[in-house]
Design an enzyme around this catalytic site. Structure first.
Site, mmCIF file in Angstrom:
data_model
loop_
_atom_site.group_PDB
_atom_site.id
_atom_site.type_symbol
_atom_site.label_atom_id
_atom_site.label_comp_id
_atom_site.label_asym_id
_atom_site.label_seq_id
_atom_site.Cartn_x
_atom_site.Cartn_y
_atom_site.Cartn_z
ATOM 1 N N ARG A 232 83.636 3.734 -51.063
ATOM 2 C CA ARG A 232 83.282 4.432 -52.303
ATOM 3 C C ARG A 232 82.131 5.419 -52.083
ATOM 4 N NH1 ARG A 232 84.754 -0.724 -53.741
ATOM 5 N NH2 ARG A 232 86.154 -0.951 -55.538
ATOM 6 N N LYS B 89 92.894 5.345 -60.762
ATOM 7 C CA LYS B 89 91.910 6.375 -61.074
ATOM 8 C C LYS B 89 90.909 6.471 -59.914
ATOM 9 C CE LYS B 89 88.879 3.230 -61.273
ATOM 10 N NZ LYS B 89 87.764 3.255 -60.311
ATOM 11 N N ALA C 52 95.289 -3.355 -51.205
ATOM 12 C CA ALA C 52 93.965 -3.160 -51.803
ATOM 13 C C ALA C 52 93.527 -4.382 -52.601
ATOM 14 C CB ALA C 52 93.999 -1.929 -52.714
ATOM 15 N N LEU D 151 95.214 3.429 -53.117
ATOM 16 C CA LEU D 151 94.560 3.899 -51.896
ATOM 17 C C LEU D 151 93.209 4.543 -52.218
ATOM 18 C CD1 LEU D 151 97.719 5.551 -50.290
ATOM 19 C CD2 LEU D 151 96.646 3.389 -49.596
ATOM 20 N N ALA E 133 94.830 -4.613 -56.200
ATOM 21 C CA ALA E 133 96.262 -4.761 -56.442
ATOM 22 C C ALA E 133 96.666 -6.086 -57.099
ATOM 23 C CB ALA E 133 97.045 -4.551 -55.142
#
Length: 327
Positions: free
Chosen positions: A162, A94, A9, A71, A12
């Site tokens: 998203r 989150k 990601a 993830l 990360a």
């Protein structure tokens, strides 16, 4: 502590790879992605020694002590549970899960072990967040009358995950979880939702691109949390608390290591406070590592996550939108 990353990601590197270079005793030891080529490229770029073929292989790796889960939202519960079952500590991005019911399942699983499960609200581990809490709850502002929090940023790419309902997307889930969590941090009591209004995405009315929620904070206090990924308010990251004796105003409570303004006004006197420029993510990883050694440094355990996800569920229900993770 050897950590494996589930998913190559974008968050990360900032969240764990770079912090691990300065936090003693922490190593990013493995990564896995849906596409091995992507995981291999990530590993080469960031010096991660091991690439696994799948998420399951990484979780089962006996050489790892912990798993970081960045993830998509809709996969958080599944892979946090898998990591717990494999005996790994978990730092989960989150929002903790897609809804409160999932959060309770994860919390129950964690409670049956001695493992650390931490929701990655990185801002909460920075000295600024502790200071916000101290100012408000010390009584310096007097009786709290109003708490307002906001996290708005522009993301006009509507194909982004998203905005994907099946992956538990939405402005409230992505940006709003910060606003809701911070509202809880600064409220005199656990908030109760009184009203909520969503601005839905045209291509999928289940997805909110903006959300405003109002709250009863007890003892006559009220609150509001505002979130958006695309609205007239392009950028706003703020927290504001009004009490009988004064006001606290904080700009950029989420990334104070980049820039922030922290102002307390009481009795006609205004003061500003300065804070550490060390990244919130470094503070978070240091707290995570300490918690795995038995220190009381986990400020965002599953019990806290249940409370946040319950409010998020209530906001969606009040706004007339379906809960995430229930399709």
């Amino acid at each position: 502590m050897r950590i494996g990353i589930l998913g190559a990601a974008r968050i990360a590197p900032a969240a764990v790879v770079k912090p691990a270079r300065v936090v003693d005793g922490v190593e990013i030891a493995a990564v896995a992605a849906r596409d091995r080529g992507r995981a291999s490229a990530f590993a080469a770029r960031h010096g991660v020694p091991t690439v696994h073929d799948s998420y399951a292989d990484l979780v089962a790796d006996p050489s790892l002590d912990a798993v970081y889960v960045p993830l998509p939202n809709g996969l958080h519960a599944q892979w946090t549970l898998a990591a717990i079952e494999a005996g790994k500590h978990v730092l989960c991005e989150k929002p903790f899960t897609a809804n409160a019911a999932q959060a309770r399942v994860v919390a129950d699983a964690a409670a049956e072990t001695d493992l650390v499960v931490m929701e990655a609200f990185h801002y909460r581990y920075h000295p600024l967040a502790n200071r916000m809490h101290e100012v408000v709850h010390s009584g310096e502002l007097g009786r709290v009358r109003r708490v307002e929090t906001a996290l708005c940023f522009p993301l006009p790419v509507f194909s982004n995950i998203r905005y994907n309902y099946d992956l538990a997307g939405g402005a409230l889930m992505d940006a709003g979880c910060y606003a809701v969590h911070c509202l809880r941090l600064l409220s005199p009591a656990e908030p109760t939702v009184t009203a909520a209004k969503a601005v839905s995405l045209g291509r999928d009315r289940r997805i909110d691109r903006a959300m405003t929620a109002d709250f009863d904070l007890g003892d006559g206090a009220t609150g509001r949390a505002t979130a958006s990924m695309w609205s007239r308010t392009l950028l706003r990251i703020q927290a504001r608390v009004v009490g009988d004796n004064g006001t606290l105003a904080v700009n950029n409570f989420v990334g104070p290591h980049v820039w922030t303004r922290f102002t307390v006004t009481t009795a006609g006197t205004r003061r500003r406070e300065q804070f550490s420029r060390e990244a919130t993510y470094v503070h978070q990883l240091r707290a995570f590592a300490a918690a795995t050694k038995g220190e009381p440094t986990n400020l965002t355990p599953p019990s806290d996550s249940i409370a946040t996800m319950s409010l998020i569920d209530d906001i969606y229900t009040t706004a007339g939108l379906p809960l995430r993770g229930t399709a």
